[in-house]
Design a protein around this motif. Sequence first.
Motif, PDB file in Angstrom:
ATOM      1  N   PRO A  44      17.599  -1.631   3.103  1.00  0.00           N
ATOM      2  CA  PRO A  44      16.153  -1.537   2.982  1.00  0.00           C
ATOM      3  C   PRO A  44      15.483  -1.383   4.335  1.00  0.00           C
ATOM      4  CG  PRO A  44      17.021  -3.267   1.578  1.00  0.00           C
ATOM      5  CD  PRO A  44      18.160  -2.788   2.418  1.00  0.00           C
ATOM      6  N   GLY A  45      14.653  -0.374   4.438  1.00  0.00           N
ATOM      7  CA  GLY A  45      13.903  -0.167   5.666  1.00  0.00           C
ATOM      8  C   GLY A  45      14.612   0.713   6.676  1.00  0.00           C
ATOM      9  N   SER A  46      15.918   0.920   6.521  1.00  0.00           N
ATOM     10  CA  SER A  46      16.650   1.701   7.515  1.00  0.00           C
ATOM     11  C   SER A  46      16.585   3.190   7.235  1.00  0.00           C
ATOM     12  CB  SER A  46      18.110   1.252   7.573  1.00  0.00           C
ATOM     13  OG  SER A  46      18.732   1.454   6.320  1.00  0.00           O
ATOM     14  N   VAL A  47      16.593   3.556   5.957  1.00  0.00           N
ATOM     15  CA  VAL A  47      16.486   4.958   5.560  1.00  0.00           C
ATOM     16  C   VAL A  47      15.609   5.018   4.323  1.00  0.00           C
ATOM     17  CG1 VAL A  47      18.717   5.675   6.487  1.00  0.00           C
ATOM     18  CG2 VAL A  47      18.589   4.797   4.175  1.00  0.00           C
ATOM     19  N   PRO A  48      14.935   6.133   4.091  1.00  0.00           N
ATOM     20  CA  PRO A  48      14.126   6.228   2.877  1.00  0.00           C
ATOM     21  C   PRO A  48      14.990   6.149   1.635  1.00  0.00           C
ATOM     22  CG  PRO A  48      13.619   7.999   4.447  1.00  0.00           C
ATOM     23  CD  PRO A  48      14.868   7.332   4.928  1.00  0.00           C
ATOM     24  N   VAL A  49      14.450   5.558   0.597  1.00  0.00           N
ATOM     25  CA  VAL A  49      15.142   5.474  -0.679  1.00  0.00           C
ATOM     26  C   VAL A  49      14.408   6.342  -1.679  1.00  0.00           C
ATOM     27  CG1 VAL A  49      15.826   3.980  -2.563  1.00  0.00           C
ATOM     28  CG2 VAL A  49      15.980   3.156  -0.211  1.00  0.00           C
ATOM     29  N   THR A  50      15.120   7.271  -2.291  1.00  0.00           N
ATOM     30  CA  THR A  50      14.516   8.147  -3.291  1.00  0.00           C
ATOM     31  C   THR A  50      14.598   7.488  -4.647  1.00  0.00           C
ATOM     32  OG1 THR A  50      15.192  10.088  -2.037  1.00  0.00           O
ATOM     33  CG2 THR A  50      14.594  10.426  -4.340  1.00  0.00           C
ATOM     34  N   ALA A  51      13.466   7.202  -5.254  1.00  0.00           N
ATOM     35  CA  ALA A  51      13.436   6.523  -6.546  1.00  0.00           C
ATOM     36  C   ALA A  51      13.633   7.520  -7.667  1.00  0.00           C
ATOM     37  CB  ALA A  51      12.111   5.789  -6.717  1.00  0.00           C
ATOM     38  N   ASP A  52      13.986   7.015  -8.834  1.00  0.00           N
ATOM     39  CA  ASP A  52      14.080   7.855 -10.019  1.00  0.00           C
ATOM     40  C   ASP A  52      12.713   8.420 -10.352  1.00  0.00           C
ATOM     41  OD1 ASP A  52      16.679   7.244 -10.172  1.00  0.00           O
ATOM     42  OD2 ASP A  52      16.541   5.914 -11.914  1.00  0.00           O
ATOM     43  N   ALA A  53      12.752   9.501 -11.110  1.00  0.00           N
ATOM     44  CA  ALA A  53      11.485  10.136 -11.466  1.00  0.00           C
ATOM     45  C   ALA A  53      10.568   9.175 -12.197  1.00  0.00           C
ATOM     46  CB  ALA A  53      11.759  11.374 -12.316  1.00  0.00           C
ATOM     47  N   VAL A  91      15.324 -13.016  -6.494  1.00  0.00           N
ATOM     48  CA  VAL A  91      14.457 -12.670  -5.366  1.00  0.00           C
ATOM     49  C   VAL A  91      14.171 -11.179  -5.405  1.00  0.00           C
ATOM     50  CG1 VAL A  91      15.419 -14.523  -3.958  1.00  0.00           C
ATOM     51  CG2 VAL A  91      16.366 -12.218  -3.751  1.00  0.00           C
ATOM     52  N   GLU A  92      13.046 -10.809  -4.796  1.00  0.00           N
ATOM     53  CA  GLU A  92      12.683  -9.396  -4.701  1.00  0.00           C
ATOM     54  C   GLU A  92      11.682  -9.214  -3.576  1.00  0.00           C
ATOM     55  OE1 GLU A  92      10.935  -5.842  -7.572  1.00  0.00           O
ATOM     56  OE2 GLU A  92      10.001  -7.818  -7.564  1.00  0.00           O
ATOM     57  N   ASN A  93      11.918  -8.216  -2.731  1.00  0.00           N
ATOM     58  CA  ASN A  93      10.969  -7.834  -1.688  1.00  0.00           C
ATOM     59  C   ASN A  93      10.437  -9.009  -0.881  1.00  0.00           C
ATOM     60  OD1 ASN A  93      11.125  -5.081  -2.040  1.00  0.00           O
ATOM     61  ND2 ASN A  93       9.438  -4.998  -3.505  1.00  0.00           N
ATOM     62  N   ILE A 370      20.934  -5.646  -5.107  1.00  0.00           N
ATOM     63  CA  ILE A 370      20.721  -4.196  -5.176  1.00  0.00           C
ATOM     64  C   ILE A 370      19.827  -3.862  -3.997  1.00  0.00           C
ATOM     65  CG2 ILE A 370      19.823  -2.254  -6.499  1.00  0.00           C
ATOM     66  CD1 ILE A 370      20.417  -3.723  -9.033  1.00  0.00           C
ATOM     67  N   PRO A 371      20.415  -3.477  -2.861  1.00  0.00           N
ATOM     68  CA  PRO A 371      19.597  -3.271  -1.661  1.00  0.00           C
ATOM     69  C   PRO A 371      18.502  -2.234  -1.835  1.00  0.00           C
ATOM     70  CG  PRO A 371      21.913  -3.467  -1.072  1.00  0.00           C
ATOM     71  CD  PRO A 371      21.859  -3.387  -2.576  1.00  0.00           C
ATOM     72  N   GLU A 372      18.761  -1.158  -2.578  1.00  0.00           N
ATOM     73  CA  GLU A 372      17.738  -0.117  -2.698  1.00  0.00           C
ATOM     74  C   GLU A 372      16.507  -0.613  -3.439  1.00  0.00           C
ATOM     75  OE1 GLU A 372      18.146   2.940  -5.964  1.00  0.00           O
ATOM     76  OE2 GLU A 372      20.264   2.405  -5.708  1.00  0.00           O
ATOM     77  N   ARG A 373      16.650  -1.669  -4.237  1.00  0.00           N
ATOM     78  CA  ARG A 373      15.507  -2.237  -4.955  1.00  0.00           C
ATOM     79  C   ARG A 373      15.067  -3.562  -4.354  1.00  0.00           C
ATOM     80  NH1 ARG A 373      13.065   1.019  -8.792  1.00  0.00           N
ATOM     81  NH2 ARG A 373      12.162  -0.948  -9.470  1.00  0.00           N
ATOM     82  N   ASN A 374      15.739  -4.002  -3.299  1.00  0.00           N
ATOM     83  CA  ASN A 374      15.415  -5.281  -2.676  1.00  0.00           C
ATOM     84  C   ASN A 374      15.450  -6.436  -3.663  1.00  0.00           C
ATOM     85  OD1 ASN A 374      15.012  -5.419   0.179  1.00  0.00           O
ATOM     86  ND2 ASN A 374      13.312  -3.978  -0.070  1.00  0.00           N
ATOM     87  N   ILE A 375      16.419  -6.392  -4.579  1.00  0.00           N
ATOM     88  CA  ILE A 375      16.532  -7.404  -5.626  1.00  0.00           C
ATOM     89  C   ILE A 375      17.842  -8.158  -5.449  1.00  0.00           C
ATOM     90  CG2 ILE A 375      16.971  -7.702  -8.112  1.00  0.00           C
ATOM     91  CD1 ILE A 375      14.955  -5.498  -8.626  1.00  0.00           C
ATOM     92  N   GLY A 376      17.796  -9.468  -5.678  1.00  0.00           N
ATOM     93  CA  GLY A 376      18.998 -10.278  -5.647  1.00  0.00           C
ATOM     94  C   GLY A 376      18.954 -11.347  -6.717  1.00  0.00           C
ATOM     95  N   LEU A 406      14.877  -2.992 -14.828  1.00  0.00           N
ATOM     96  CA  LEU A 406      14.932  -1.820 -13.961  1.00  0.00           C
ATOM     97  C   LEU A 406      14.985  -0.550 -14.791  1.00  0.00           C
ATOM     98  CD1 LEU A 406      17.397  -2.894 -11.116  1.00  0.00           C
ATOM     99  CD2 LEU A 406      14.919  -3.141 -11.243  1.00  0.00           C
ATOM    100  N   PRO A 407      14.396   0.527 -14.290  1.00  0.00           N
ATOM    101  CA  PRO A 407      14.451   1.801 -15.025  1.00  0.00           C
ATOM    102  C   PRO A 407      15.894   2.206 -15.295  1.00  0.00           C
ATOM    103  CG  PRO A 407      12.906   1.931 -13.192  1.00  0.00           C
ATOM    104  CD  PRO A 407      13.629   0.632 -13.034  1.00  0.00           C
TER     105      PRO A 407
END
Length: 672
Positions: A44-53, A91-93, A370-376, A406-407
């Motif tokens: 998280p924060g190191s590279v952009p994360v492309t979310a689902d449509a 946890v989240e964000n 899930i690092p791309e969602r910042n969820i644990g 989650l979607p």
Amino acid sequence: MKTYPITGRRWRAFASGLLLASAGLLAPLHAQVPSSAPQEVPVPGSVPVTADAGAAPAGTLDAARVDTFLDGLVPYLMAQGDLAGAVVTVVENGRIVTERGFGFSDVAKRAPVDPETTLFRPGSISKLFVWTAVMQLVEQGKLDLDTDINTYLDFAVPAKGQPITLRQVMTHTSGLEERLRYLIVLGPDHPATGEQYLKEWVPDQIFAPGTKPAYSNYATGVAAYIVERVSGQSFDDYAQAHILGPLGMQYASFHQTLPETLLPHVAAGYRLGSGGSNPAEKVTTPGVGGLYASGGSMARFMLAMLNQGELDGQRILRPETVAQMFAPQPAILPHLPRMALGWMTSDTGGYDTRSHGGTTLFFYSWLYLIPERNIGLFVSTNSAGRDGAGSALRAQVWERMVEEFLPQRPIQAAGPGVDADTARDHAATLAGVRWQSTRRSDSTYLRMLSLFSPVRVHPQDDGTITVDGQKGLNGQLLRWREVSPWLWQEEHGRGLLEVKIEDGRPVYFSAGPFASVFGFEPIPGWRSPAWLFPALLVSLLVLTLSAIVRISGVFVRRYHGVAAPVEGRGLRWLQTLSVTILLVGVVAWVLYAQALGAPGAIADFNNAPLLAMQALSWLAVLGALVLVWVAVRKPASWPRLRRAGAWIVAGAGLVVAFVAWTHGLLTTGVQL
């Protein structure tokens, strides 16, 4: 932060909620499975994360909804599995979404689980703190991941062909066999210090370093000891000073003798929630699995890892170090999940997951990110439960939460499929092999597991295959369909099973989320259960019939008043004694194995029975050799049938002796 003991009005409220949620809760459940193409995970924060449509924006977990979800699911699973207590934190964000306690930390005292203060035993999740400590010292230039670990030790760990490195230890490719003795001990006292354990119980190396995954508690203990030697602190103190303390994990400790302030908060351990509590589990090398931690404290660790190693202004790792730890390492099977540096990779609902589980005698835990969602999520139970309920709960809570909040991402086929003839031929090839896990003890009598419970692949009429032990959360064997040559995908799921082929023969396979820490290889033909197990059964039948004939012969002669022939009497007595020793040895091993298989038996281990069993095994081998000697020296006056029988009985004895020799029953000492 609330606590919910499962009593009185809570039962009535739960029953009402269950009626509303039953359709979702009782649907077939699938095991956590890997992605078809493991990827480098974005920190998280190191590279952009492309979310689902159609993905919802980050930070959308509603605490009230999550609480309602957990309050409906967790008590139901606990009631079904006879579990005493559980804790779940989400946890989240950068925020704690919820901390929930369920049931009791002490059933007799009716003490409810407090998610903030009740100390659970997360087991092997402790290893994440060892890897964190290792990487802290790597950052300081005091350790190198690719240097021979013996460089940092005051004793030698064996290596085949090339040295073992910390990178291989962190990815469980050290090649060392498993060791169980003194890993977990019941009661207040340790029979050995961690240093003694590591130096006196060095396991054999069964694979060359870096070649095959084989989860190793011992190797992790070595890593923790390296931290001690390099830092000059015990691992307990190091973790407190450099990880637990900075992160504000107030209710957490690696000290096996807890401070007085924490003792009142320890949850009791149970096999069944309806049964009695058990003595405290102690871990000889705490970094392997000795952590005490509350759900609230584990939430702080998750927040730090999801925030690139920093929490509330306290940094335990650099962002690039966290990215390095999360990055998958090379693997033997390219389509299956790879081990990261200390973290298992897997796929949950299409989301790239980092996780680690922990299992002790009485506590079942898992930590998921899930690092791309910042969820644990962290979940733990203080009971094994009925039919492995503790293990099922930790997986179901996570799988269901991802599914609910989650979607959903579509399941993608990992290949175009193969024709029916190819699928049938490949299935038959796998079915013709008896397989053993790479995570095993090869130099002790635990090798017997490969004889009595080898892993089998079973072709199915619909063209799929099943594999012993590969079950979904619904308790049913998973069905795998071949989607490209030597690659199978779970029916209606994401999981993959892959086979490595060398010279046209299958030499290794693995499947599911645990592919990163172990796989399966063929049992060598010279001791394959395909022939040795039937041979052993026939031999035992021969020895038993021989004993029956001898016993009945005594009574028949007495009944008819006929004396036994004088010639060869000594040889007959030697035969009888040898057959008796062989049969007594087999029965004794069966009883011993049953006793050792009881919950907690290995942790409460006694040397004397094992030494007695080893002595009996040597006597049995001697008895087999005596039977051969009798067959050679048999008197000429013996009837032809008796002479032939002497060789048949001798052959049966040799088969039993061969099993004892090839399966570790003749080892000396008390290693396990």
